[in-house]
Scaffold this active site. Structure first.
Site, PDB file in Angstrom:
ATOM      1  N   GLY A   1      35.848  40.586  35.307  1.00 20.62           N
ATOM      2  CA  GLY A   1      37.022  40.148  34.563  1.00 20.62           C
ATOM      3  C   GLY A   1      37.343  38.692  34.861  1.00 20.62           C
ATOM      4  N   ALA A   2      38.512  38.264  34.383  1.00 20.25           N
ATOM      5  CA  ALA A   2      38.971  36.891  34.639  1.00 20.25           C
ATOM      6  C   ALA A   2      40.483  36.856  34.529  1.00 20.25           C
ATOM      7  CB  ALA A   2      38.348  35.926  33.637  1.00 20.25           C
ATOM      8  N   ASP A   3      41.075  35.870  35.175  1.00 14.81           N
ATOM      9  CA  ASP A   3      42.514  35.646  35.015  1.00 14.81           C
ATOM     10  C   ASP A   3      42.779  34.733  33.825  1.00 14.81           C
ATOM     11  OD1 ASP A   3      43.385  37.158  37.359  1.00 14.81           O
ATOM     12  OD2 ASP A   3      42.247  35.660  38.456  1.00 14.81           O
TER      13      ASP A   3
ATOM     14  N   LYS B   1      39.486  32.635  38.324  1.00 12.91           N
ATOM     15  CA  LYS B   1      39.338  33.981  38.879  1.00 12.91           C
ATOM     16  C   LYS B   1      39.902  34.000  40.304  1.00 12.91           C
ATOM     17  CE  LYS B   1      35.594  36.212  38.491  1.00 12.91           C
ATOM     18  NZ  LYS B   1      36.494  37.385  38.352  1.00 12.91           N
TER      19      LYS B   1
ATOM     20  N   THR C   1      35.384  42.618  40.198  1.00 14.44           N
ATOM     21  CA  THR C   1      36.549  43.238  40.835  1.00 14.44           C
ATOM     22  C   THR C   1      37.769  43.116  39.917  1.00 14.44           C
ATOM     23  OG1 THR C   1      35.730  42.640  43.022  1.00 14.44           O
ATOM     24  CG2 THR C   1      38.082  43.090  42.859  1.00 14.44           C
ATOM     25  N   GLY C   2      38.624  44.132  39.959  1.00  9.71           N
ATOM     26  CA  GLY C   2      39.888  44.049  39.228  1.00  9.71           C
ATOM     27  C   GLY C   2      40.130  45.290  38.394  1.00  9.71           C
TER      28      GLY C   2
ATOM     29  N   GLU D   1      32.748  37.174  44.382  1.00  9.05           N
ATOM     30  CA  GLU D   1      32.448  37.167  42.945  1.00  9.05           C
ATOM     31  C   GLU D   1      31.503  36.015  42.599  1.00  9.05           C
ATOM     32  OE1 GLU D   1      36.543  39.278  41.316  1.00  9.05           O
ATOM     33  OE2 GLU D   1      36.470  37.111  41.454  1.00  9.05           O
TER      34      GLU D   1
HETATM   35  C1  5RP Z   1      39.603  39.343  41.147  1.00 11.05           C
HETATM   36  C2  5RP Z   1      39.413  38.686  39.847  1.00 11.05           C
HETATM   37  C3  5RP Z   1      39.649  39.484  38.613  1.00 11.05           C
HETATM   38  O1  5RP Z   1      38.522  39.432  37.815  1.00 11.05           O
HETATM   39  C4  5RP Z   1      40.824  38.937  37.872  1.00 11.05           C
HETATM   40  O2  5RP Z   1      41.925  38.858  38.758  1.00 11.05           O
HETATM   41  C5  5RP Z   1      41.175  39.799  36.665  1.00 11.05           C
HETATM   42  O3  5RP Z   1      41.674  41.021  37.099  1.00 11.05           O
HETATM   43  P1  5RP Z   1      42.201  42.122  36.102  1.00 11.05           P
HETATM   44  O4  5RP Z   1      41.020  42.684  35.410  1.00 11.05           O
HETATM   45  O5  5RP Z   1      42.883  43.120  37.017  1.00 11.05           O
HETATM   46  O6  5RP Z   1      43.177  41.473  35.163  1.00 11.05           O
HETATM   47  O7  5RP Z   1      39.069  37.538  39.737  1.00 11.05           O
HETATM   48  O8  5RP Z   1      39.451  38.451  42.218  1.00 11.05           O
END
Ligand code: 5RP
Length: 227
Positions: free
Chosen positions: A86-88, A98, A28-29, A107
């Site tokens: 993805g990841a934060d 995340k 997601t993201g 996730e």
């Molecule tokens: C969602 C997540 C996303 O993977 C994370 O927030 C990264 O998002 P983006 O690709 O928009 O930077 O963990 O719950």
């Protein structure tokens, strides 16, 4: 090249990790949105066959279905070859924070089904130590005050994410001020606290590969990190 373009770049690069004819796990993201769009374009252009996807959120499910990609429930599969998300934040061992998009619980469930987690991210997400990004934690609301005290004892300030309910009907605490030097121990500890549904540290389900979009002069490139 800007951050958005880097997300498109790694979204396309992740297509190399999609096994033809199989079911894949989809995160997601905004970066995953780029991957889903790239996957749909590839299917349309080349006839690449994907048997379907297990999705980690309503948001991704809708996007996949809009593109005509079959979405299966997690309960319909016994395992997945690959999970792309993805990841934060991601560190040098593939451990991640995340949940910025509040989808962390689903996730982790889909990641648990997969043999290989492929993380797609732009270079701003690569960190030495996890914790600068506010750590998302999905919780049961009754436990919010006690969990806030527990995080305070670790040096973190927890705040409830206003107006957000997860796809599971849960609430999110965002915890600022942490320095997570041992992600596996931290995840194991916090996961045991009553009222925690899922902590947004992914150490048990860390990435095996990270496709990192990076600026190279005026252009962009993808660096592959393996863990
Ligand atoms: C969602 C997540 C996303 O993977 C994370 O927030 C990264 O998002 P983006 O690709 O928009 O930077 O963990 O719950």
């Amino acid at each position: 090249m800007n951050q958005d373009q880097l997300k498109h770049l790694v979204g396309r690069a992740a297509l190399d990790y999609v096994p033809a004819g199989q079911i894949i796990g989809v995160g997601t993201g905004s970066t995953v949105d780029c991957f889903i769009d790239a996957l749909a374009a590839r299917i349309a252009e080349t006839g690449l066959a994907v048997a379907g996807a297990v999705s980690s959120s309503e948001r991704s499910t809708q996007r996949l279905q809009r593109h005509g990609i079959h979405v299966l429930d997690a309960g319909e599969v016994t395992g997945l070859g690959v999970y792309i998300d993805g990841a934060d934040e991601i560190d040098g061992q593939g451990c991640m924070v995340k949940g910025g998009g509040a989808a962390l619980t689903r996730e982790k469930i889909v990641a648990d089904l997969a043999e290989r987690f492929v993380c797609i991210a732009d270079e701003s997400k690569l960190v030495q130590t996890l914790g600068a990004f506010p750590l998302p934690v999905e919780i049961i609301p009754m436990a919010a005050a006690q969990l806030t005290r527990r995080f305070a004892a670790l040096g973190g300030q927890a705040t409830l994410r206003a107006g957000v309910l997860t796809d599971n009907g849960g609430h999110i605490l965002d915890v600022r001020g942490l320095s997570i030097t041992d992600p596996l121990a931290f995840e194991t500890e916090v996961n045991q606290w009553p009222g925690v549904v899922t902590v947004g540290v992914f150490a048990r389900h860390r990435a095996k590969v990270c496709l990192l979009g990076e600026m190279r002069g005026g252009a962009g490139g993808v660096r592959t990190l393996t863990f």
